[in-house]
Design an enzyme around this catalytic site. Structure first.
Site, short mmCIF file in Angstrom:
data_model
loop_
_atom_site.label_atom_id
_atom_site.label_comp_id
_atom_site.label_asym_id
_atom_site.label_seq_id
_atom_site.Cartn_x
_atom_site.Cartn_y
_atom_site.Cartn_z
NE ARG A 17 10.54 56.49 21.50
CZ ARG A 17 10.73 55.45 22.27
NH1 ARG A 17 9.71 54.82 22.82
NH2 ARG A 17 11.94 55.01 22.52
CG ASN A 35 9.79 54.71 18.43
OD1 ASN A 35 9.75 55.86 18.03
ND2 ASN A 35 10.87 54.20 19.00
#
Length: 89
Positions: A17, A35
């Site tokens: 990320r 996520n």
């Protein structure tokens, strides 16, 4: 343009990320990354077609510990007013 992509493989717990945020920001994109409970990572990015195509190419590489096995993408007209690219939790 807008791109929604779901990245499959070993993409959680490997700084994917943060890497995606940095990559998108460097390309001049806005949007977010998060996520998913499935273990995948989802991203929504706004930019030009060329910026987004480069973004997909870079997503295939990911950070050093990631192992991307597939990317599912959907293209549409941008309908958001993002001002930055953020990590969502």
């Amino acid at each position: 343009m807008q791109l929604r992509a779901t990245v499959h493989g070993k993409v959680q717990g490997v700084w994917f990320r943060a890497w995606t945020r940095d990559t998108a920001t460097n390309l001049g994109l806005t949007g977010w990354v998060r996520n998913l409970p499935s273990g995948d990572v989802e991203t929504l990015a706004d930019g030009t077609r060329e910026q987004l195509e480069e973004f997909i190419l870079r997503l295939w590489d990911g950070p050093p510990l990631a192992r991307v096995t597939d990317i599912r993408s959907e293209w549409s007209e941008a309908d958001n007013d993002f001002t930055a690219f953020t990590v969502r939790r």
